[in-house]
Design an enzyme around this catalytic site. Sequence first.
Site, short mmCIF file in Angstrom:
data_model
loop_
_atom_site.label_atom_id
_atom_site.label_comp_id
_atom_site.label_asym_id
_atom_site.label_seq_id
_atom_site.Cartn_x
_atom_site.Cartn_y
_atom_site.Cartn_z
N PHE A 236 0.85 -1.19 0.00
CA PHE A 236 0.00 0.00 0.00
C PHE A 236 0.89 1.24 0.00
O PHE A 236 1.45 1.60 1.05
CB PHE A 236 -0.91 -0.03 1.23
CG PHE A 236 -1.43 -1.41 1.51
CD1 PHE A 236 -2.25 -2.05 0.59
CD2 PHE A 236 -1.05 -2.10 2.66
CE1 PHE A 236 -2.68 -3.34 0.80
CE2 PHE A 236 -1.47 -3.39 2.88
CZ PHE A 236 -2.29 -4.02 1.96
N ASP A 238 2.25 4.41 0.59
CA ASP A 238 1.92 5.54 1.48
C ASP A 238 3.17 6.40 1.67
O ASP A 238 4.07 6.35 0.85
CB ASP A 238 1.43 5.00 2.83
CG ASP A 238 2.53 4.27 3.58
OD1 ASP A 238 3.51 3.83 2.94
OD2 ASP A 238 2.45 4.15 4.82
N1 LIG Z 1 1.67 0.76 3.74
C1 LIG Z 1 1.00 0.90 4.86
N2 LIG Z 1 0.58 2.11 5.26
C2 LIG Z 1 -0.10 2.19 6.41
C3 LIG Z 1 -0.38 1.09 7.21
C4 LIG Z 1 -1.10 1.56 8.31
C5 LIG Z 1 -1.60 0.75 9.49
N3 LIG Z 1 -2.13 -0.52 9.15
C6 LIG Z 1 -2.39 -1.42 10.22
C7 LIG Z 1 -3.72 -1.97 10.21
C8 LIG Z 1 -3.73 -3.34 10.40
C9 LIG Z 1 -2.42 -3.79 10.62
O1 LIG Z 1 -2.15 -3.93 11.98
C10 LIG Z 1 -1.57 -2.69 10.09
O2 LIG Z 1 -0.39 -2.62 10.80
C11 LIG Z 1 -1.23 2.93 8.15
N4 LIG Z 1 -0.63 3.28 7.00
C12 LIG Z 1 -0.37 4.61 6.45
O3 LIG Z 1 0.80 5.08 7.09
C13 LIG Z 1 0.75 6.51 7.16
C14 LIG Z 1 0.72 6.94 8.58
O4 LIG Z 1 1.89 6.51 9.19
P1 LIG Z 1 2.26 7.06 10.64
O5 LIG Z 1 2.32 8.58 10.50
O6 LIG Z 1 3.61 6.46 10.94
O7 LIG Z 1 1.23 6.63 11.60
C15 LIG Z 1 -0.54 6.92 6.43
O8 LIG Z 1 -0.25 7.10 5.06
C16 LIG Z 1 -1.40 5.69 6.64
O9 LIG Z 1 -2.42 5.62 5.67
C17 LIG Z 1 0.07 -0.19 6.79
O10 LIG Z 1 -0.13 -1.22 7.43
N5 LIG Z 1 0.76 -0.21 5.61
#
Ligand SMILES: Nc1nc2c(c(CN[C@H]3C=C[C@H](O)[C@@H]3O)cn2[C@@H]2O[C@H](COP(=O)(O)O)[C@@H](O)[C@H]2O)c(=O)[nH]1
Length: 345
Positions: A236, A238
Amino acid sequence: MSLPSQRVRDSAIFICSRAEHVSIQTEGVQKAADYLTSEVLSLSCNETQLGDADIDPKGSDQDRTDWIFFISALNFCFWRSDTIYLVVFRDREYSGYRGFCAAVARAVQAGIPLYRPEFYSQISEARLGELLKPEVGEIPLCMKRTQILREVGSVLCEMGGSFLPLVLSCQGSTQRLVSSVLDKFPSFRDESPSTHEPGRQVYFYKRAQILSADLWYHFKGSGPGAFHDINELTMFPDYRVPQVLYSLGAISYSPELMGIIKRGQQLEAGGKIEQELRGTSVRCVEVLKELIIARLGEVGLDKARENGWEINSVSLDYFLWRYSKRERIKVETSVPHHRIITTFY
Ligand SMILES: Nc1nc2c(c(CN[C@H]3C=C[C@H](O)[C@@H]3O)cn2[C@@H]2O[C@H](COP(=O)(O)O)[C@@H](O)[C@H]2O)c(=O)[nH]1
Protein backbone atom coordinates in the site's frame (compact mmCIF):
# COMPACT_ATOMS: atom_id res chain seq x y z
CA MET A 1 -9.77 -4.15 -18.09
CA SER A 2 -7.31 -6.08 -15.89
CA LEU A 3 -7.88 -6.76 -12.19
CA PRO A 4 -7.32 -3.66 -10.04
CA SER A 5 -4.21 -4.92 -8.23
CA GLN A 6 -2.72 -6.00 -11.55
CA ARG A 7 -3.18 -2.43 -12.78
CA VAL A 8 -1.16 -1.29 -9.77
CA ARG A 9 1.59 -3.85 -10.51
CA ASP A 10 1.69 -2.90 -14.19
CA SER A 11 1.88 0.81 -13.29
CA ALA A 12 4.77 0.06 -10.95
CA ILE A 13 6.74 -1.79 -13.64
CA PHE A 14 6.13 1.03 -16.09
CA ILE A 15 7.10 3.76 -13.60
CA CYS A 16 10.29 1.90 -12.62
CA SER A 17 11.30 1.66 -16.27
CA ARG A 18 11.14 5.47 -16.58
CA ALA A 19 11.99 6.71 -13.09
CA GLU A 20 14.64 9.40 -12.71
CA HIS A 21 14.48 10.15 -8.98
CA VAL A 22 13.87 6.80 -7.25
CA SER A 23 15.46 3.45 -8.00
CA ILE A 24 15.63 -0.06 -6.62
CA GLN A 25 19.14 -0.90 -5.39
CA THR A 26 20.23 -4.35 -6.57
CA GLU A 27 22.54 -5.02 -3.63
CA GLY A 28 20.37 -3.29 -1.05
CA VAL A 29 17.27 -5.23 -2.02
CA GLN A 30 19.20 -8.52 -1.68
CA LYS A 31 20.31 -7.50 1.81
CA ALA A 32 16.78 -6.45 2.74
CA ALA A 33 15.52 -9.84 1.51
CA ASP A 34 18.14 -11.61 3.67
CA TYR A 35 17.02 -9.60 6.67
CA LEU A 36 13.29 -10.20 6.10
CA THR A 37 13.90 -13.91 5.45
CA SER A 38 15.68 -14.30 8.77
CA GLU A 39 12.95 -12.31 10.54
CA VAL A 40 10.09 -14.51 9.28
CA LEU A 41 12.05 -17.61 10.26
CA SER A 42 12.87 -16.41 13.75
CA LEU A 43 9.97 -14.13 14.78
CA SER A 44 6.36 -15.14 15.09
CA CYS A 45 4.01 -12.82 13.21
CA ASN A 46 2.30 -12.00 16.53
CA GLU A 47 5.56 -10.67 17.95
CA THR A 48 5.70 -7.96 15.28
CA GLN A 49 2.23 -6.65 16.16
CA LEU A 50 1.98 -3.46 18.12
CA GLY A 51 -0.27 -4.46 21.02
CA ASP A 52 -3.16 -2.24 19.95
CA ALA A 53 -6.05 -4.27 21.42
CA ASP A 54 -7.48 -1.14 23.12
CA ILE A 55 -7.90 0.72 19.83
CA ASP A 56 -8.93 -2.18 17.58
CA PRO A 57 -12.49 -2.34 16.19
CA LYS A 58 -14.96 -4.06 18.51
CA GLY A 59 -18.52 -5.38 18.46
CA SER A 60 -20.46 -7.56 16.02
CA ASP A 61 -19.15 -8.48 12.55
CA GLN A 62 -21.20 -5.59 11.19
CA ASP A 63 -19.80 -3.12 13.73
CA ARG A 64 -16.23 -4.17 13.09
CA THR A 65 -16.66 -4.14 9.30
CA ASP A 66 -18.16 -0.64 9.40
CA TRP A 67 -15.42 0.47 11.79
CA ILE A 68 -12.70 -0.81 9.41
CA PHE A 69 -14.42 0.88 6.47
CA PHE A 70 -14.58 4.17 8.39
CA ILE A 71 -10.85 3.95 9.18
CA SER A 72 -10.07 3.19 5.51
CA ALA A 73 -12.15 6.11 4.28
CA LEU A 74 -9.99 8.48 6.37
CA ASN A 75 -6.70 6.57 6.24
CA PHE A 76 -4.52 9.42 4.96
CA CYS A 77 -2.28 12.31 5.94
CA PHE A 78 -1.62 11.98 9.66
CA TRP A 79 1.50 14.12 9.56
CA ARG A 80 1.77 17.81 10.29
CA SER A 81 4.70 20.08 9.77
CA ASP A 82 4.50 21.74 13.19
CA THR A 83 3.89 18.86 15.62
CA ILE A 84 2.81 15.22 15.56
CA TYR A 85 -0.83 14.09 15.62
CA LEU A 86 -0.97 12.59 19.11
CA VAL A 87 -3.94 11.17 20.98
CA VAL A 88 -4.00 9.87 24.56
CA PHE A 89 -6.43 7.05 25.21
CA ARG A 90 -6.62 4.98 28.43
CA ASP A 91 -3.38 6.55 29.65
CA ARG A 92 -1.44 5.57 26.56
CA GLU A 93 -0.11 7.83 23.82
CA TYR A 94 -0.75 6.99 20.17
CA SER A 95 0.55 8.98 17.23
CA GLY A 96 -0.09 9.22 13.48
CA TYR A 97 -2.40 6.53 12.10
CA ARG A 98 -2.66 4.87 15.51
CA GLY A 99 -3.56 8.24 17.03
CA PHE A 100 -6.47 8.37 14.63
CA CYS A 101 -7.54 4.81 15.59
CA ALA A 102 -7.29 5.86 19.25
CA ALA A 103 -9.52 8.90 18.61
CA VAL A 104 -12.16 6.63 17.03
CA ALA A 105 -11.97 4.21 19.99
CA ARG A 106 -12.23 7.19 22.38
CA ALA A 107 -15.42 8.38 20.68
CA VAL A 108 -16.95 4.89 20.73
CA GLN A 109 -16.09 4.48 24.40
CA ALA A 110 -17.89 7.76 25.08
CA GLY A 111 -21.01 6.23 23.46
CA ILE A 112 -20.71 8.01 20.09
CA PRO A 113 -21.31 5.69 17.12
CA LEU A 114 -18.75 7.52 15.00
CA TYR A 115 -18.18 4.63 12.56
CA ARG A 116 -21.87 4.14 11.74
CA PRO A 117 -22.84 5.49 8.29
CA GLU A 118 -26.13 6.92 9.56
CA PHE A 119 -24.12 8.96 12.08
CA TYR A 120 -21.33 10.26 9.87
CA SER A 121 -23.29 10.78 6.64
CA GLN A 122 -24.60 13.99 8.25
CA ILE A 123 -21.56 14.98 10.30
CA SER A 124 -20.35 18.59 10.39
CA GLU A 125 -16.71 19.59 10.12
CA ALA A 126 -16.77 21.09 13.61
CA ARG A 127 -18.17 17.90 15.15
CA LEU A 128 -15.66 15.67 13.33
CA GLY A 129 -12.81 17.96 14.35
CA GLU A 130 -13.92 17.77 17.97
CA LEU A 131 -14.16 13.95 17.91
CA LEU A 132 -10.76 13.49 16.26
CA LYS A 133 -9.03 16.24 18.21
CA PRO A 134 -5.41 15.48 19.15
CA GLU A 135 -3.64 16.72 22.30
CA VAL A 136 -2.33 19.77 20.43
CA GLY A 137 -3.87 21.44 17.38
CA GLU A 138 -6.31 19.80 14.98
CA ILE A 139 -6.57 16.69 12.79
CA PRO A 140 -5.08 17.52 9.36
CA LEU A 141 -7.48 17.99 6.40
CA CYS A 142 -10.62 18.02 8.54
CA MET A 143 -12.73 19.62 5.81
CA LYS A 144 -11.71 16.97 3.24
CA ARG A 145 -12.36 14.23 5.79
CA THR A 146 -15.84 15.61 6.40
CA GLN A 147 -16.61 15.72 2.67
CA ILE A 148 -15.42 12.13 2.23
CA LEU A 149 -17.48 10.88 5.16
CA ARG A 150 -20.59 12.59 3.83
CA GLU A 151 -19.99 11.10 0.38
CA VAL A 152 -19.36 7.51 1.49
CA GLY A 153 -21.93 7.73 4.30
CA SER A 154 -24.76 8.72 2.02
CA VAL A 155 -23.92 5.96 -0.49
CA LEU A 156 -23.89 3.40 2.35
CA CYS A 157 -27.18 4.73 3.73
CA GLU A 158 -28.76 4.24 0.28
CA MET A 159 -27.39 0.68 0.33
CA GLY A 160 -29.03 -0.16 3.66
CA GLY A 161 -26.71 1.53 6.17
CA SER A 162 -23.75 -0.86 6.39
CA PHE A 163 -20.67 -1.86 4.39
CA LEU A 164 -20.98 -5.53 5.43
CA PRO A 165 -23.45 -6.67 2.69
CA LEU A 166 -21.13 -5.26 0.01
CA VAL A 167 -18.20 -7.22 1.46
CA LEU A 168 -20.23 -10.43 1.58
CA SER A 169 -21.48 -9.92 -1.99
CA CYS A 170 -17.85 -10.06 -3.19
CA GLN A 171 -17.70 -13.75 -2.21
CA GLY A 172 -14.21 -13.76 -0.80
CA SER A 173 -12.52 -11.86 -3.60
CA THR A 174 -10.34 -8.86 -2.76
CA GLN A 175 -10.36 -7.95 -6.43
CA ARG A 176 -14.14 -7.79 -6.54
CA LEU A 177 -14.16 -5.79 -3.33
CA VAL A 178 -11.54 -3.30 -4.56
CA SER A 179 -13.47 -2.92 -7.85
CA SER A 180 -16.78 -2.37 -6.04
CA VAL A 181 -15.25 0.18 -3.67
CA LEU A 182 -13.72 2.10 -6.60
CA ASP A 183 -17.00 1.96 -8.44
CA LYS A 184 -19.20 3.17 -5.58
CA PHE A 185 -16.91 5.59 -3.73
CA PRO A 186 -15.08 8.10 -5.96
CA SER A 187 -12.82 9.26 -3.10
CA PHE A 188 -11.04 5.86 -3.22
CA ARG A 189 -10.00 6.30 -6.88
CA ASP A 190 -6.28 6.67 -6.27
CA GLU A 191 -5.05 7.02 -9.84
CA SER A 192 -3.67 9.82 -11.97
CA PRO A 193 -2.40 10.61 -15.48
CA SER A 194 1.16 9.36 -15.93
CA THR A 195 3.73 12.11 -15.79
CA HIS A 196 6.12 9.96 -17.84
CA GLU A 197 3.89 9.21 -20.83
CA PRO A 198 0.99 11.36 -22.02
CA GLY A 199 -2.27 9.46 -22.41
CA ARG A 200 -1.37 6.75 -19.88
CA GLN A 201 -3.03 6.39 -16.47
CA VAL A 202 -1.18 5.06 -13.40
CA TYR A 203 -2.91 3.31 -10.49
CA PHE A 204 -2.04 2.88 -6.80
CA TYR A 205 -5.33 2.15 -4.98
CA LYS A 206 -3.75 2.39 -1.54
CA ARG A 207 -6.90 2.84 0.56
CA ALA A 208 -9.07 0.45 -1.43
CA GLN A 209 -6.46 -2.30 -1.16
CA ILE A 210 -5.60 -1.80 2.51
CA LEU A 211 -9.32 -1.93 3.30
CA SER A 212 -9.48 -5.54 2.00
CA ALA A 213 -6.21 -6.38 3.74
CA ASP A 214 -7.36 -4.93 7.07
CA LEU A 215 -10.55 -7.00 6.91
CA TRP A 216 -8.43 -10.11 6.24
CA TYR A 217 -6.07 -9.23 9.07
CA HIS A 218 -8.70 -8.22 11.59
CA PHE A 219 -11.02 -11.20 10.99
CA LYS A 220 -8.01 -13.55 10.76
CA GLY A 221 -8.94 -14.71 7.27
CA SER A 222 -12.46 -15.79 8.14
CA GLY A 223 -16.00 -14.32 8.09
CA PRO A 224 -15.92 -10.92 6.34
CA GLY A 225 -12.12 -11.32 6.03
CA ALA A 226 -12.15 -14.68 4.22
CA PHE A 227 -10.43 -13.82 0.93
CA HIS A 228 -9.22 -16.57 -1.39
CA ASP A 229 -7.14 -14.13 -3.44
CA ILE A 230 -5.39 -12.15 -0.69
CA ASN A 231 -2.07 -12.77 -2.49
CA GLU A 232 -3.28 -10.61 -5.39
CA LEU A 233 -3.00 -7.37 -3.40
CA THR A 234 0.11 -5.21 -3.72
CA MET A 235 1.75 -3.27 -0.92
CA PHE A 236 0.00 0.00 0.00
CA PRO A 237 2.05 2.93 -1.26
CA ASP A 238 1.92 5.54 1.48
CA TYR A 239 4.47 7.95 2.99
CA ARG A 240 5.88 5.51 5.58
CA VAL A 241 6.88 2.34 3.71
CA PRO A 242 9.02 4.17 1.08
CA GLN A 243 10.95 5.68 4.01
CA VAL A 244 11.47 2.20 5.49
CA LEU A 245 12.60 0.78 2.13
CA TYR A 246 15.06 3.64 1.89
CA SER A 247 16.36 3.02 5.41
CA LEU A 248 16.89 -0.67 4.58
CA GLY A 249 18.90 0.35 1.50
CA ALA A 250 16.39 -1.25 -0.89
CA ILE A 251 15.62 1.98 -2.76
CA SER A 252 17.63 5.16 -3.33
CA TYR A 253 16.80 8.78 -4.16
CA SER A 254 18.36 11.24 -6.58
CA PRO A 255 20.32 14.11 -4.95
CA GLU A 256 17.53 16.48 -6.01
CA LEU A 257 14.83 14.41 -4.30
CA MET A 258 17.02 13.91 -1.23
CA GLY A 259 17.39 17.69 -0.94
CA ILE A 260 13.62 18.23 -1.19
CA ILE A 261 12.89 15.59 1.45
CA LYS A 262 15.60 16.77 3.85
CA ARG A 263 14.38 20.36 3.62
CA GLY A 264 10.86 19.14 4.48
CA GLN A 265 9.58 20.64 1.24
CA GLN A 266 6.19 19.48 0.01
CA LEU A 267 5.96 17.51 -3.24
CA GLU A 268 3.27 18.09 -5.83
CA ALA A 269 0.35 15.63 -5.52
CA GLY A 270 0.15 13.47 -8.65
CA GLY A 271 3.54 14.78 -9.81
CA LYS A 272 6.44 12.84 -11.28
CA ILE A 273 8.36 12.36 -8.03
CA GLU A 274 5.32 11.16 -6.15
CA GLN A 275 4.52 8.63 -8.86
CA GLU A 276 8.12 7.41 -8.77
CA LEU A 277 8.16 7.06 -4.98
CA ARG A 278 4.92 5.10 -4.96
CA GLY A 279 5.49 2.99 -8.09
CA THR A 280 9.03 2.05 -7.07
CA SER A 281 7.83 1.04 -3.61
CA VAL A 282 5.18 -1.27 -5.07
CA ARG A 283 7.73 -2.84 -7.42
CA CYS A 284 10.35 -3.13 -4.68
CA VAL A 285 8.02 -5.12 -2.42
CA GLU A 286 7.14 -7.42 -5.35
CA VAL A 287 10.86 -8.03 -5.92
CA LEU A 288 11.45 -8.58 -2.19
CA LYS A 289 8.59 -11.09 -2.10
CA GLU A 290 10.07 -13.14 -4.97
CA LEU A 291 13.53 -13.08 -3.39
CA ILE A 292 12.22 -14.13 0.03
CA ILE A 293 10.15 -16.97 -1.44
CA ALA A 294 13.22 -18.22 -3.33
CA ARG A 295 15.42 -17.99 -0.23
CA LEU A 296 12.91 -19.81 1.96
CA GLY A 297 12.17 -22.70 -0.41
CA GLU A 298 9.46 -25.23 0.49
CA VAL A 299 10.90 -26.04 3.92
CA GLY A 300 11.41 -22.39 4.85
CA LEU A 301 7.92 -21.44 3.68
CA ASP A 302 6.48 -24.12 5.98
CA LYS A 303 8.60 -22.86 8.87
CA ALA A 304 7.48 -19.26 8.20
CA ARG A 305 3.87 -20.46 8.14
CA GLU A 306 4.38 -22.11 11.54
CA ASN A 307 5.45 -18.64 12.72
CA GLY A 308 2.18 -17.23 11.34
CA TRP A 309 3.61 -15.73 8.11
CA GLU A 310 2.04 -15.97 4.67
CA ILE A 311 4.64 -14.52 2.32
CA ASN A 312 2.57 -12.10 0.28
CA SER A 313 2.73 -8.36 -0.38
CA VAL A 314 0.24 -7.61 2.41
CA SER A 315 2.22 -9.27 5.17
CA LEU A 316 5.50 -7.80 3.91
CA ASP A 317 3.88 -4.37 3.82
CA TYR A 318 2.51 -4.77 7.35
CA PHE A 319 5.93 -5.95 8.51
CA LEU A 320 7.64 -2.92 6.95
CA TRP A 321 5.09 -0.45 8.29
CA ARG A 322 5.39 -1.86 11.80
CA TYR A 323 9.16 -1.82 11.46
CA SER A 324 8.84 1.97 11.19
CA LYS A 325 7.41 1.90 14.73
CA ARG A 326 9.72 -0.73 16.24
CA GLU A 327 12.83 0.89 14.74
CA ARG A 328 11.55 4.44 14.78
CA ILE A 329 14.84 6.15 15.52
CA LYS A 330 16.79 4.14 12.95
CA VAL A 331 14.20 4.90 10.27
CA GLU A 332 13.75 8.57 11.18
CA THR A 333 17.48 9.26 11.23
CA SER A 334 18.05 7.63 7.83
CA VAL A 335 15.63 9.95 5.98
CA PRO A 336 12.41 11.86 6.74
CA HIS A 337 9.19 10.69 5.03
CA HIS A 338 8.14 12.55 1.90
CA ARG A 339 5.47 15.21 2.34
CA ILE A 340 2.41 15.56 0.17
CA ILE A 341 -1.01 16.90 1.01
CA THR A 342 -3.27 14.17 -0.31
CA THR A 343 -6.37 12.22 0.64
CA PHE A 344 -5.03 9.00 -0.92
CA TYR A 345 -2.51 8.01 1.79
N1 LIG B 1 1.67 0.76 3.74
C1 LIG B 1 1.00 0.90 4.86
N2 LIG B 1 0.58 2.11 5.26
C2 LIG B 1 -0.10 2.19 6.41
C3 LIG B 1 -0.38 1.09 7.21
C4 LIG B 1 -1.10 1.56 8.31
C5 LIG B 1 -1.60 0.75 9.49
N3 LIG B 1 -2.13 -0.52 9.15
C6 LIG B 1 -2.39 -1.42 10.22
C7 LIG B 1 -3.72 -1.97 10.21
C8 LIG B 1 -3.73 -3.34 10.40
C9 LIG B 1 -2.42 -3.79 10.62
O1 LIG B 1 -2.15 -3.93 11.98
C10 LIG B 1 -1.57 -2.69 10.09
O2 LIG B 1 -0.39 -2.62 10.80
C11 LIG B 1 -1.23 2.93 8.15
N4 LIG B 1 -0.63 3.28 7.00
C12 LIG B 1 -0.37 4.61 6.45
O3 LIG B 1 0.80 5.08 7.09
C13 LIG B 1 0.75 6.51 7.16
C14 LIG B 1 0.72 6.94 8.58
O4 LIG B 1 1.89 6.51 9.19
P1 LIG B 1 2.26 7.06 10.64
O5 LIG B 1 2.32 8.58 10.50
O6 LIG B 1 3.61 6.46 10.94
O7 LIG B 1 1.23 6.63 11.60
C15 LIG B 1 -0.54 6.92 6.43
O8 LIG B 1 -0.25 7.10 5.06
C16 LIG B 1 -1.40 5.69 6.64
O9 LIG B 1 -2.42 5.62 5.67
C17 LIG B 1 0.07 -0.19 6.79
O10 LIG B 1 -0.13 -1.22 7.43
N5 LIG B 1 0.76 -0.21 5.61
